[in-house]
Design a protein around this motif. Structure first.
Motif, PDB file in Angstrom:
ATOM      1  N   ALA A   1     -34.660  26.145 -23.658  1.00 39.96           N
ATOM      2  CA  ALA A   1     -34.323  27.377 -24.366  1.00 39.96           C
ATOM      3  C   ALA A   1     -35.285  28.511 -24.033  1.00 39.96           C
ATOM      4  CB  ALA A   1     -34.318  27.126 -25.878  1.00 39.96           C
ATOM      5  N   GLU A   2     -36.561  28.176 -23.843  1.00 36.54           N
ATOM      6  CA  GLU A   2     -37.573  29.196 -23.608  1.00 36.54           C
ATOM      7  C   GLU A   2     -38.050  29.272 -22.162  1.00 36.54           C
ATOM      8  OE1 GLU A   2     -38.565  31.582 -25.675  1.00 36.54           O
ATOM      9  OE2 GLU A   2     -36.960  30.794 -26.943  1.00 36.54           O
ATOM     10  N   GLY A   3     -37.503  28.424 -21.304  1.00 40.60           N
ATOM     11  CA  GLY A   3     -37.875  28.466 -19.895  1.00 40.60           C
ATOM     12  C   GLY A   3     -39.313  28.084 -19.637  1.00 40.60           C
ATOM     13  N   THR A   4     -39.833  27.126 -20.403  1.00 35.88           N
ATOM     14  CA  THR A   4     -41.219  26.691 -20.211  1.00 35.88           C
ATOM     15  C   THR A   4     -41.276  25.507 -19.261  1.00 35.88           C
ATOM     16  OG1 THR A   4     -41.346  24.984 -21.941  1.00 35.88           O
ATOM     17  CG2 THR A   4     -41.580  27.282 -22.649  1.00 35.88           C
ATOM     18  N   ALA A   5     -42.460  25.244 -18.760  1.00 34.38           N
ATOM     19  CA  ALA A   5     -42.687  24.000 -18.033  1.00 34.38           C
ATOM     20  C   ALA A   5     -42.752  22.859 -19.053  1.00 34.38           C
ATOM     21  CB  ALA A   5     -43.981  24.085 -17.234  1.00 34.38           C
ATOM     22  N   LEU A   6     -42.521  21.639 -18.593  1.00 32.16           N
ATOM     23  CA  LEU A   6     -42.432  20.515 -19.524  1.00 32.16           C
ATOM     24  C   LEU A   6     -43.074  19.257 -18.958  1.00 32.16           C
ATOM     25  CD1 LEU A   6     -41.170  19.209 -22.147  1.00 32.16           C
ATOM     26  CD2 LEU A   6     -39.167  18.690 -20.717  1.00 32.16           C
ATOM     27  N   VAL A   7     -43.872  18.605 -19.791  1.00 34.09           N
ATOM     28  CA  VAL A   7     -44.320  17.238 -19.551  1.00 34.09           C
ATOM     29  C   VAL A   7     -43.495  16.382 -20.499  1.00 34.09           C
ATOM     30  CG1 VAL A   7     -46.221  15.592 -19.693  1.00 34.09           C
ATOM     31  CG2 VAL A   7     -46.657  17.931 -18.924  1.00 34.09           C
ATOM     32  N   PRO A   8     -42.541  15.612 -20.018  1.00 33.73           N
ATOM     33  CA  PRO A   8     -41.633  14.894 -20.916  1.00 33.73           C
ATOM     34  C   PRO A   8     -42.330  13.971 -21.904  1.00 33.73           C
ATOM     35  CG  PRO A   8     -40.774  14.905 -18.684  1.00 33.73           C
ATOM     36  CD  PRO A   8     -42.177  15.433 -18.606  1.00 33.73           C
ATOM     37  N   PHE A   9     -43.407  13.286 -21.451  1.00 34.42           N
ATOM     38  CA  PHE A   9     -44.048  12.302 -22.322  1.00 34.42           C
ATOM     39  C   PHE A   9     -45.524  12.187 -21.955  1.00 34.42           C
ATOM     40  CE2 PHE A   9     -44.191   7.517 -23.557  1.00 34.42           C
ATOM     41  CZ  PHE A   9     -44.736   7.828 -24.797  1.00 34.42           C
ATOM     42  N   LEU A  10     -46.391  12.659 -22.827  1.00 35.27           N
ATOM     43  CA  LEU A  10     -47.826  12.651 -22.565  1.00 35.27           C
ATOM     44  C   LEU A  10     -48.357  11.248 -22.298  1.00 35.27           C
ATOM     45  CD1 LEU A  10     -50.615  14.017 -22.492  1.00 35.27           C
ATOM     46  CD2 LEU A  10     -50.704  13.787 -24.987  1.00 35.27           C
ATOM     47  N   LEU A  11     -47.794  10.249 -22.974  1.00 31.47           N
ATOM     48  CA  LEU A  11     -48.304   8.886 -22.879  1.00 31.47           C
ATOM     49  C   LEU A  11     -47.528   8.007 -21.901  1.00 31.47           C
ATOM     50  CD1 LEU A  11     -49.183   8.188 -26.633  1.00 31.47           C
ATOM     51  CD2 LEU A  11     -50.659   9.038 -24.798  1.00 31.47           C
ATOM     52  N   LYS A  12     -46.838   8.640 -20.967  1.00 32.99           N
ATOM     53  CA  LYS A  12     -46.152   7.865 -19.930  1.00 32.99           C
ATOM     54  C   LYS A  12     -47.202   7.120 -19.113  1.00 32.99           C
ATOM     55  CE  LYS A  12     -43.067   8.276 -15.926  1.00 32.99           C
ATOM     56  NZ  LYS A  12     -42.177   7.177 -16.395  1.00 32.99           N
ATOM     57  N   GLY A  13     -46.972   5.828 -18.897  1.00 33.50           N
ATOM     58  CA  GLY A  13     -47.944   5.013 -18.187  1.00 33.50           C
ATOM     59  C   GLY A  13     -49.033   4.469 -19.084  1.00 33.50           C
ATOM     60  N   VAL A  14     -48.948   4.815 -20.376  1.00 30.84           N
ATOM     61  CA  VAL A  14     -49.925   4.328 -21.361  1.00 30.84           C
ATOM     62  C   VAL A  14     -49.208   3.530 -22.452  1.00 30.84           C
ATOM     63  CG1 VAL A  14     -51.666   4.979 -23.086  1.00 30.84           C
ATOM     64  CG2 VAL A  14     -51.487   6.273 -20.935  1.00 30.84           C
TER      65      VAL A  14
END
Length: 213
Positions: free
Chosen positions: A162-175
């Motif tokens: 909606a706001e055209g921001t960059a995104l990290v889908p999941f901070l704890l991916k791989g954790v």
């Protein structure tokens, strides 16, 4: 342009002409403001071991001209971040804002609509202040219910789109999503150990680095 500004400008030019390079205060092209919760505030681990501290080292290694302001507070919610953000934007004038909030909203069972509205408001405020935005997503365990877990994870993507921001889908991916996940968390099973923070940084760095260009 004031006399002081003119003096500073000519001082920089003189330093460059003399081959001395730019002073630290003149070199920083970016100010990165991190607004997060305990996952970014080094909760339960040695100072300097959290992903935000590691980010400063990554920036130096990558020869990126940037400073980092960590405005994260353990226990903070999106409502808290939203109320704090205007003053932070005014004080630090960031070029990049990293928003890492939402986990405590879920822990408290707050309405998803409230979380989404707060994140939208924060993204808009940061953009209005001239900053690029990186939204850091979270997920909750399946014991919250499949529908709630899926909707919570999806709201970060919705805000980003909606706001055209960059995104990290999941901070704890791989954790949090690996077979030996329990070994990477502190006794409360909520906060990662220091050894997990390099992975968290790698997740953030993938979304942040393109914004530094």
């Amino acid at each position: 342009m004031t006399r002081r500004t003119l003096l500073a400008h000519f001082t920089v030019l003189a330093l460059v002409a003399a081959g001395g390079g730019l002073p630290a205060w003149a070199e920083a092209r970016h100010t990165i403001l991190v607004v997060g919760d305990s996952l970014s505030a080094e909760y339960g681990i040695e100072r300097g071991k959290g992903w935000v501290s590691l980010l400063e080292k990554q920036l130096a290694q990558d020869k990126q001209s940037a400073t980092v302001v960590n405005a994260s507070i353990s226990g903070d919610t999106t409502s808290g971040g939203r109320s704090r953000l205007p003053a932070l934007l005014k004080q630090h004038r960031p070029t990049l804002v990293v928003i890492e909030l939402g986990a405590n909203d879920a822990l408290r069972g707050l309405p998803l609509k409230m979380t989404q509205d707060n994140l939208l408001a924060m993204a808009r405020a940061a953009k209005a202040a001239g900053a690029k935005v990186l939204l850091v997503g979270m997920q909750v365990p399946p014991n919250y219910g499949r529908r709630y877990s899926e909707d919570f994870a999806a709201l970060f993507g919705s805000v980003s789109k909606a706001e055209g921001t960059a995104l990290v889908p999941f901070l704890l991916k791989g954790v949090a999503d690996v077979p030996n996940a329990e070994a990477l968390f502190q006794a409360d099973r909520i906060h990662p150990k220091a050894q997990a923070h390099p992975t968290m940084l790698a997740n953030v760095w993938a979304g942040l680095k393109p914004l530094l260009r």
